[in-house]
Write a protein that holds these residues in place. Structure first.
Motif, PDB file in Angstrom:
ATOM      1  N   PHE B  98       0.016  -6.770   6.264  1.00  0.00           N
ATOM      2  CA  PHE B  98      -0.228  -8.225   6.263  1.00  0.00           C
ATOM      3  C   PHE B  98      -0.337  -8.745   7.691  1.00  0.00           C
ATOM      4  N   GLY B 328       1.138  -8.307  -5.461  1.00  0.00           N
ATOM      5  CA  GLY B 328       0.014  -7.385  -5.278  1.00  0.00           C
ATOM      6  C   GLY B 328      -1.343  -8.029  -5.437  1.00  0.00           C
ATOM      7  N   VAL B 329      -1.398  -9.346  -5.458  1.00  0.00           N
ATOM      8  CA  VAL B 329      -2.682 -10.015  -5.658  1.00  0.00           C
ATOM      9  C   VAL B 329      -3.246 -10.554  -4.342  1.00  0.00           C
ATOM     10  N   ARG B 330      -2.420 -11.281  -3.597  1.00  0.00           N
ATOM     11  CA  ARG B 330      -2.979 -12.027  -2.457  1.00  0.00           C
ATOM     12  C   ARG B 330      -2.812 -11.351  -1.109  1.00  0.00           C
ATOM     13  N   TYR B 331      -1.774 -10.532  -0.983  1.00  0.00           N
ATOM     14  CA  TYR B 331      -1.551  -9.876   0.313  1.00  0.00           C
ATOM     15  C   TYR B 331      -0.641  -8.678   0.109  1.00  0.00           C
ATOM     16  N   GLY B 332      -0.664  -7.800   1.078  1.00  0.00           N
ATOM     17  CA  GLY B 332       0.288  -6.690   1.095  1.00  0.00           C
ATOM     18  C   GLY B 332      -0.063  -5.574   0.133  1.00  0.00           C
ATOM     19  N   ARG B 334      -0.408  -3.130  -3.065  1.00  0.00           N
ATOM     20  CA  ARG B 334      -0.644  -3.111  -4.515  1.00  0.00           C
ATOM     21  C   ARG B 334      -0.529  -1.663  -4.973  1.00  0.00           C
TER      22      ARG B 334
END
Lengths: 95, 493
Positions: B98, B328-332, B334
Motif C-alpha cells: 500500500f 482485499g477490495v480496495r488496497y493491500g 488479497r
C-alpha cells in the motif's frame, strides 16, 4: 462467561476471518480468558451512569452539505488488488 | 559525522540558525546511522532520496531566514502514518504494497514546517501490542542491552523509541491508544507525550480505536517534545474530533517554575507486586517535585482497577469496526482464491492471511462484545465504567490538582520472546499505568527518571489537565532536570 467452540466459529465468521477447525479450541480458550478478565467490570456499580460517547465535551462541527472533494477515480483505484475499467473487481456477488 | 545525529531538536535548530551545520549534514549523518543499525530493525522503509531533497529545501529556507523550529530536522515516522507514495502499512501484511495517494495531516504539517522524512518506523501490527513483536517486519530491538538477550523497545511505537534512543533520527512520531508512546519511551530512556484527545489530527493515521488514538512526539528531551508537539498540533477540518482551539507556544511555557503547583499521587497506582525499584523511583520523583516548590498530595482514583478491562472491551470493539475496511477490495493483500470461492471466502481468506494472531484475536473479541445479546453486558458497561474513570480525574482536578505523578510502566524492558507463551492478558498489564489516560482523554508524558539495578531505563509519568500540555511539559521538564537522566545505550549494533 466462556466461549465454546461453536461460539468461536460463529465469531470468526462474523469477523470474516477464516479459522481452521483445528485452531478453534485454542482460540475459544484464549477468547474465554480475555472475557474472564473483562468480567471484573461486573463489580462496578454503574447505576445511573450514562455510557461515554465523547471523551471531550465538544459539539461536532457542521458544514454545508456540499461536495468538497473527489474526482480522482484513478488515484482511488491505484492500490486495488484488482481494478478494471474504473471499478474495483471482486468475485461474483449475485448469481 | 555521527555526533550530528545525537543532537536534540533544540540544539540542531540553534546550530542551523547560526549556520554551524546544515540540514543536509544532519540528514546524511542520520542516514548513515540508519544504515549501520539494521540489527535494531527500527526503520523498515528508508527514504533517502526524499530526505536529501527535503534537507536541501530546508537549507534554502533557513538561508532565507524564514524557518520554523522544525525546519531541517530529520525525523522518523511511525508506519501508522500515511505518507504519500511511501509504503504505509501499519506493520501489517494486509497492507502489503500500500502506497497512499495522500499525506496524513500530522506529517503534512511537519513537512510544511520544513522537517525531513528519513523513513518509516517499525511498530506492532495496527498498533496492537506492547513489545513490537506483532509486526509483519519482525521485532524491533531496544538499543539498551544488559546481557546477551535482545530486549523489547516496548510497543506499539517500538521502532520510534528504538530509533530516537539509538540516535538514528533526531525525533520521531508515535501514536498512543493505551500507552503506545509512553511505555516504549520509558523502556528506551526517552520522552514521549500523548496529547489531550483532539489536540492532534487523526486524519491519515491508520485507525485502531478512534476514541482513544492520539499522535504525539517521541524525543530525547522535554523541550524537544514541546517544540515538535507545537508543529504537530492544531485544528483540522478533516478530523471532526480535532479541537478548534489555539495551540500555545509550548516551548515558551517551559519556565522551570512549578512553585505552588499541586501534584497528586494516586494511591490506587501502588500495585501489588510492584518492583521496589519502581516504587522507590516514584517516591524520589515526588520528592524532586516537592523540592522544586510543588505541593505533593495523596489522591484517590477509585476506578483505576477497572481501566484495563474497560479498555480491552472498548479498544477491540472500535478496532473490529475500523479494521472491517481491510477486505482485499480496495488496497493491500488479497488472498488467492480457489475455484468456486465467492466474496465471503475472499474476505475470510484475505483477513486470515493478512492479519496476525493478536490482531485477529482483538477483532474477534471486538466482534463478540458488539454482537447482539452482548452489547449491553460488555460494550455499554465498559463505556459506563469509562465515564466513571474520567469522573475520577475530573474530581481530583476540581480539588486543585495540577498534575498527577505515577510510574510509567510496571517493569523495565523485558527480553524479546519472553512473553511468547504468556496469556494475552499478561501482555496487556504493561499498559496498567497509561491506559487510564487514554480512557479519560487526558495528556500524559513519560520522562526518563533513572536506571534499575540492571542498568535499564525507568520512566515516570505525569498526567495533566485537558488542553494543558504546556503546563504539563513545564512540570515534566522540572522532573527531567532534577532526575538528571543522561545515560545513553552503549552502541553494540
Amino acid at each position: 462467561m466462556s466461549i465454546d467452540i461453536d461460539t468461536a466459529r460463529r465469531v470468526a465468521h462474523l469477523a470474516r476471518i477464516a479459522v481452521a477447525e483445528d485452531d478453534l479450541p485454542a482460540l475459544a480458550q484464549q477468547l474465554s480468558g480475555i472475557l474472564t478478565f473483562m468480567e471484573q467490570l461486573n463489580e462496578v456499580d454503574v447505576t445511573g451512569v450514562e455510557p461515554m460517547t465523547s471523551v471531550t465535551p465538544m459539539r461536532l462541527k457542521r458544514r454545508a452539505d456540499v461536495v468538497t472533494d473527489g474526482g480522482y477515480a484513478a488515484q482511488i483505484l491505484s492500490n486495488a488488488p484488482d481494478a478494471r475499467e474504473g471499478f474495483f473487481a471482486v468475485p461474483k456477488v449475485v448469481e | 559525522m555521527s555526533e550530528l545525529s545525537k543532537l536534540t531538536l533544540a540544539e540542531a535548530r540553534d546550530a542551523l540558525r547560526k549556520g554551524e551545520t546544515t540540514s543536509l549534514a544532519l540528514t546524511e549523518a542520520c542516514l548513515s546511522e540508519i544504515e549501520g543499525a539494521a540489527r535494531l530493525n527500527a526503520f523498515v522503509h528508508v527514504t533517502p532520496e526524499l530526505a536529501l531533497d527535503q534537507a536541501r529545501a530546508a537549507d534554502a529556507r533557513i538561508a532565507a531566514g524564514d524557518a520554523p523550529a522544525m525546519c531541517g530536522m530529520p525525523l522518523g515516522i511511525k508506519d501508522l502514518f500515511c505518507t504519500r507514495g511511501v509504503p504505509s502499512q501499519a506493520a501489517s501484511h494486509i497492507l502489503n504494497g500500500f502506497r497512499p495517494e495522500y499525506e496524513s495531516t500530522v506529517t503534512q504539517k511537519l513537512w510544511d514546517a520544513g522537517a525531513v522524512m528519513l523513513g518509516k518506523l517499525n511498530m506492532d501490527e495496527f498498533a496492537m501490542g506492547s513489545s513490537n513483536e506483532t509486526s509483519t517486519y519482525g521485532n524491533a530491538v531496544n538499543p539498551w542491552k544488559v546481557d546477551d538477550r535482545d530486549l523489547t523497545p516496548g510497543g506499539s511505537s517500538g521502532g520510534s523509541a528504538a530509533a530516537v534512543a539509538a540516535d538514528l533520527c533526531l525525533a520521531a512520531t508515535g501514536t498512543d491508544t493505551g500507552g503506545s508512546i509512553r511505555q516504549p519511551a520509558a523502556f528506551t530512556g526517552i520522552v514521549g507525550i500523548k496529547p489531550t484527545y483532539g489536540r492532534v489530527s487523526r486524519w491519515g493515521i491508520v485507525a485502531f480505536a478512534s476514541s482513544l488514538d492520539q499522535a504525539g512526539p517521541m524525543t530525547r528531551t522535554v523541550r524537544d517534545a514541546a517544540i515538535m508537539l507545537g508543529a504537530m498540533a492544531g485544528h483540522d477540518p478533516k478530523d471532526s474530533t480535532s479541537a478548534d482551539i489555539p495551540v500555545p507556544d509550548f516551548e515558551a511555557m517551559l519556565t522551570g517554575d512549578i512553585r505552588g503547583k499541586t501534584i497528586g499521587i494516586p494511591r490506587e497506582y501502588r500495585m501489588d507486586g510492584m518492583p521496589a525499584e519502581i516504587e522507590a523511583l516514584w517516591t524520589r520523583g515526588a520528592e524532586m517535585l516537592r523540592d522544586a516548590g510543588a505541593k505533593i498530595v495523596d489522591i484517590s482514583l477509585p476506578h483505576t482497577k477497572y481501566a484495563l478491562p474497560a479498555y480491552y472491551v472498548i479498544a477491540p470493539a472500535e478496532a473490529s469496526s475500523n479494521l472491517a475496511r481491510y477486505d482485499g477490495v480496495r488496497y493491500g493483500h488479497r488472498a488467492r482464491l480457489a475455484e468456486g470461492d465467492g466474496i465471503v471466502q475472499m474476505y475470510e481468506k484475505t483477513r486470515a492471511e493478512g492479519f496476525g494472531k493478536e490482531v485477529q484475536r482483538r477483532v474477534m473479541i471486538g466482534t463478540y462484545v458488539l454482537s447482539a445479546g452482548f452489547y449491553d453486558a460488555y460494550y455499554n458497561r465498559a463505556r459506563k465504567v469509562r465515564a466513571l474513570i474520567k469522573r475520577d480525574f475530573d474530581e481530583v482536578f476540581a480539588q486543585g490538582v495540577d498534575a498527577i505523578l505515577t510510574p510509567a510502566t510496571p517493569s523495565a524492558a523485558f527480553g524479546l520472546g519472553e512473553m511468547q507463551d504468556a496469556d494475552p492478558v499478561e501482555m496487556y498489564l504493561n499498559d496498567v499505568f497509561t491506559v487510564t489516560v487514554n480512557l479519560a482523554g487526558l495528556p500524559g508524558i513519560a520522562v526518563p527518571a533513572g536506571l534499575d539495578a540492571q542498568g535499564l531505563p525507568l520512566g515516570l509519568q505525569l498526567i495533566g489537565r485537558p488542553w494543558e500540555e504546556g503546563d504539563l511539559l513545564n512540570t515534566a521538564q522540572v522532573l527531567e532536570d532534577a532526575a538528571g537522566f543522561v545515560s545513553r545505550p552503549a552502541k553494540w549494533w
